[in-house]
Design an enzyme around this catalytic site. Structure first.
Site, mmCIF file in Angstrom:
data_model
loop_
_atom_site.group_PDB
_atom_site.id
_atom_site.type_symbol
_atom_site.label_atom_id
_atom_site.label_comp_id
_atom_site.label_asym_id
_atom_site.label_seq_id
_atom_site.Cartn_x
_atom_site.Cartn_y
_atom_site.Cartn_z
ATOM 1 N N PHE A 141 0.891 -1.264 0.137
ATOM 2 C CA PHE A 141 -0.126 0.177 0.135
ATOM 3 C C PHE A 141 0.922 1.321 0.027
ATOM 4 C CE2 PHE A 141 -2.019 -3.502 2.285
ATOM 5 C CZ PHE A 141 -3.077 -3.758 1.408
ATOM 6 N N GLU A 178 -5.942 1.049 -6.945
ATOM 7 C CA GLU A 178 -6.551 2.198 -5.862
ATOM 8 C C GLU A 178 -7.812 3.001 -6.351
ATOM 9 O OE1 GLU A 178 -2.699 4.089 -7.110
ATOM 10 O OE2 GLU A 178 -1.718 3.677 -5.194
ATOM 11 N N LYS A 233 -12.244 -11.068 -11.089
ATOM 12 C CA LYS A 233 -12.309 -11.268 -9.636
ATOM 13 C C LYS A 233 -11.217 -10.593 -8.897
ATOM 14 C CE LYS A 233 -12.811 -15.764 -7.995
ATOM 15 N NZ LYS A 233 -12.486 -17.223 -7.803
ATOM 16 N N THR A 234 -10.050 -10.521 -9.650
ATOM 17 C CA THR A 234 -9.044 -9.779 -8.643
ATOM 18 C C THR A 234 -9.396 -8.367 -8.925
ATOM 19 O OG1 THR A 234 -7.269 -9.707 -10.543
ATOM 20 C CG2 THR A 234 -6.987 -11.522 -9.019
#
Ligand code: MOS
Length: 744
Positions: free
Chosen positions: A250, A700, A628-629
């Site tokens: 992150f 993001e 999905k991801t």
């Protein structure tokens, strides 16, 4: 066999090649191939590699905020059981966390610039011995006689224009505010945030002669090699980093951190492997923070709600001389109209750990505030908040005049509103009460810049017809293994189980790394280009035009011609390296991913507690590479939004500068009980200017504005218009209406 393509991406690739291939794996919601390893605990994370004779290091952190280290009482500690060394090398805290590789060090171990700055490393035979000795190490300090401010808003804080952000000015905002039918001029605050990645920062360093090998948890390996080489003044060619699995970053692992340099120095001195794992508290206190912000938003509109002026000015903070300043106004530049504008970021120089990129730097906090202010304008104009957004989408980027590559914001607003049931919302606050709870709905737009960055990847089509994809790209939990395999499978006509993906090793071609939502599209584009070169070779072998080559399930076909790949390859491998770099498309178009958030909250009429009851997000980010991801990224972003809106806040003690809530018990990220049903809608889009894949970044996007939707829902529920994040109970209570009053 190898071939050099034009590397830079200069004109939109409108062939949409991936729409003409037939394998049918691209975009599919395929599972992560490494998933079973992760859930069974058998994926090896940095600290888990086993080495014979590995020594253990523990960092020692300063217990003053500003001053100098006069003396480390090393000898007493060196006499403790198992202790091998106490290191306080100047290079150890040489730090280039956010893009200053090759430049002079900012902090050193002899000066202390913030509370909990690492000042030494204690190494021992076991972790327990090292930790015991690190805690026992006595340090004499001389506190600074002229300390700088601990708080960015203190009158003694020095405020500068940052290097990394430019002021945008157009027209006359003051006049627009004066002439406006509706003018909003509001000040919001957001607190500092921690990345709070699940895996703490950890490195095992080992030297083979003059070659350094690190097993470390980092996001950007090719860049991290340069940083570590720079810190140690060695040739980057002599450094290898291995990081096949990274437990989240992150932003906190974009750059190397203290434990990597310390481990490398200790391993060189002791001539044996050294492992340094930061504790959770050390990660919180020393690695990096998202800056707190103070944001003034000015919105000037005509009677219909159309913006004629827009101001967004932010105060952020960092240590002196640090380059990074949270780019708060990044999406404000292109999202809404209003030719009269002033967008500006200033940075206060304060004594707190380095501020850097934390998930969606800029938009995460900028959008949540802009979108809350837009809700205030919608109320003033008395139009629906969704309609207000639609009325303010400019044809070109204001002031600079750039064209948009693609923008599915209207579709996101409409489809999100429909799926959520936005038409059920009652426009005035305090209209819906269920028992002790006020119920409300709010919405916000999402926007996040898109970036294509340099990347390379090698693809081998093996003689047996299976493919191997290799790059140092990391998978930080985002799905790189799955996506890169899907791109290769689609391009080469192979079922996904015939494609093997190897990542996270700097001995492989340098991928983009994971950051800024650019990993999948950049490294993915490199994989695509390598596969294109392989397709050219295959078409020559089959005897057809490249455009007429059809690859599916390991068979090459063109008209009447048909051959299995293994026959066509005749016992040879084809190896190609694909490369991409940003080019003219990055300058010619404003590129961003867009979306819309809808949230329903319940606010307790007596305690002010807010529970998010449901959320819907609709997102358009070009081609979906793996449904999905991509959905998981959006979900995760919206969970960040819940934390930003309601609980997450770094709390510094202004007496001495220490971080009070330095762990996951006190820094409240949302837990399962805080996260309701979240619906994610992925829109069909192609953006040929963004990348050869026609894909844009999604990593993001889901956080960029999400907290604004929740804030707006709180207002709609109970009439509390709060401008100081997070919206904790103590802030809500004073604004609550009489809980016993009749609901209209
Ligand atoms: Mo991201 S904050 O660039 O990892």
């Amino acid at each position: 066999m190898s071939r050099t393509d034009t590397v830079t991406y200069d004109s939109p690739d409108t062939r949409n090649l991936l729409d003409h291939t037939r394998q049918g794996v691209i975009g599919k919601p395929l599972d992560r191939p490494e998933g079973p390893l992760k859930v069974s605990g058998s994926a090896t994370y940095s600290a888990e590699w086993k080495f014979d004779d590995c020594a253990e290091g523990v960092l020692v952190l300063a217990t003053i905020a500003q001053g100098t280290v006069q003396r480390l009482h090393k000898q007493r500690v060196l006499d403790m059981p198992g202790v091998l060394a106490v290191l306080a090398d100047e290079a150890m805290t040489r730090r280039s966390t956010q893009g200053t590789a090759g430049e002079a060090p900012v902090q050193g171990v002899h000066t202390v610039d913030y509370f909990a700055q690492p000042i030494a490393l204690v190494v021992a035979e076991t972790f327990e011995q090292a930790r015991d000795a690190a805690l026992a190490l006595e340090v004499d300090y001389v506190e600074s006689k002229s300390p700088i401010a601990l708080d960015p808003e203190s009158p003694d804080a020095e405020v500068e224009d940052p290097d990394n952000s430019e002021t945008v000015e157009g027209g006359d905002l003051e006049k627009a505010m004066h002439d406006a039918a509706f003018a909003i001029d509001v000040e919001y605050r957001t607190p500092g945030h921690a990345s709070a990645a699940m895996e703490p920062h950890a490195t095992i360093a080992q030297w083979h002669g003059d070659r350094l090998e690190l097993h470390g948890s980092y996001q950007m390996l090719a860049y991290n090699v340069k940083e570590i080489a720079d810190c140690l003044s060695i040739d980057p060619e002599k450094v290898r980093i291995i990081a096949p699995y990274v437990g989240g970053g992150f932003g906190s692992k974009l750059g190397i951190t203290h434990e990597a340099v310390a481990a490398a120095i200790a391993a060189r001195q002791l001539k044996r492997p050294v492992r340094v794992v930061m504790s959770r508290q050390q990660v919180f206190e020393t690695v990096m923070r998202r800056s707190e912000t103070r944001q003034r938003v000015r919105l000037a509109s005509d009677a219909s709600g159309k913006l004629i002026g827009l101001g967004h000015e932010a105060l952020v903070s960092n240590l002196p001389d640090e380059e990074f300043a949270e780019p708060v106004t990044q999406a404000t530049e292109f999202l809404y109209g209003g030719e009269n504008r002033l967008l500006k970021v200033e940075v206060a120089r304060i004594s707190r750990m380095t501020a850097g990129s934390v998930r969606a730097p800029g938009e995460a906090v900028g959008m949540q505030v802009l979108e809350a202010a837009m809700d205030e304008l919608a109320e003033a104009v008395d139009i629906d908040p969704v309609e207000l957004r639609k009325r303010n989408l400019p044809a070109k980027v204001p002031v600079e005049g750039t064209a948009y590559s693609s923008r599915m914001l209207v579709e996101a607003l409409d489809q999100g509103a429909e799926a959520f049931g936005w038409d059920q919302r009652r426009p005035r606050p305090c209209q819906t009460r269920e028992g002790d709870w006020w119920i409300g709905m709010g919405m916000a737009s999402a926007a996040r810049v898109n970036m294509l960055v340099p990347a390379e990847a090698r693809v081998t089509l093996k003689a047996d017809g299976a493919a191997l994809v290799e790059t140092d790209q990391t998978d930080i939990g985002t799905g790189s293994y799955a996506i890169l395999g899907q791109i290769a499978g689609e391009m080469l006509g192979l079922p996904i189980d015939r494609v093997n993906v190897v990542l996270g090793d700097t001995s492989l071609p340098a991928g983009a790394g994971s950051g800024g939502s650019f990993g999948a599209i950049s490294t993915g584009s490199a994989v695509m280009r390598a596969c294109e070169a392989i397709r050219t070779t295959l078409s020559e072998a089959l005897g057809c035009d490249t455009d007429a080559l059809d690859l599916k399930d390991g068979t090459a076909t063109s008209g009447d011609l048909s051959q299995s790949l293994s026959d066509l390859l005749g016992g040879n491998d084809i190896v190609e390296t694909g490369k991409i770099e940003p080019g003219k498309t990055a300058e010619d178009f404003s590129q961003a991913s867009y979306g819309a958030f809808f949230a329903e909250v319940a606010v307790h009429a007596f305690t002010g507690e807010t529970r998010v009851r449901r959320m819907t997000g609709a997102f358009g980010f070009g081609r979906v590479l793996n449904a999905k991801t991509a959905r998981s990224q959006c979900l995760g972003g919206m969970v960040w939004g819940i934390g930003s809106a309601l609980t997450e806040e770094l709390a510094f003690d202004l007496r001495d500068g220490h971080l009070v809530n330095h762990d996951l018990a006190e820094y409240h990220v949302p837990v399962h009980a805080d996260v309701p049903a979240i619906e994610v809608i992925l829109l069909e889009e192609r953006d040929a200017a963004a990348s050869p894949l026609q894909a844009k970044g999604v990593g993001e996007l889901g956080i960029c504005g999400a907290a604004g939707a929740i804030t707006n829902a709180i207002y709609n529920a109970c009439g509390a218009r709060l401008r100081n994040f997070p919206m904790t109970l103590d802030k809500v209570i004073p604004h609550l209406p009489d809980p016993f009053a009749e609901v209209a």
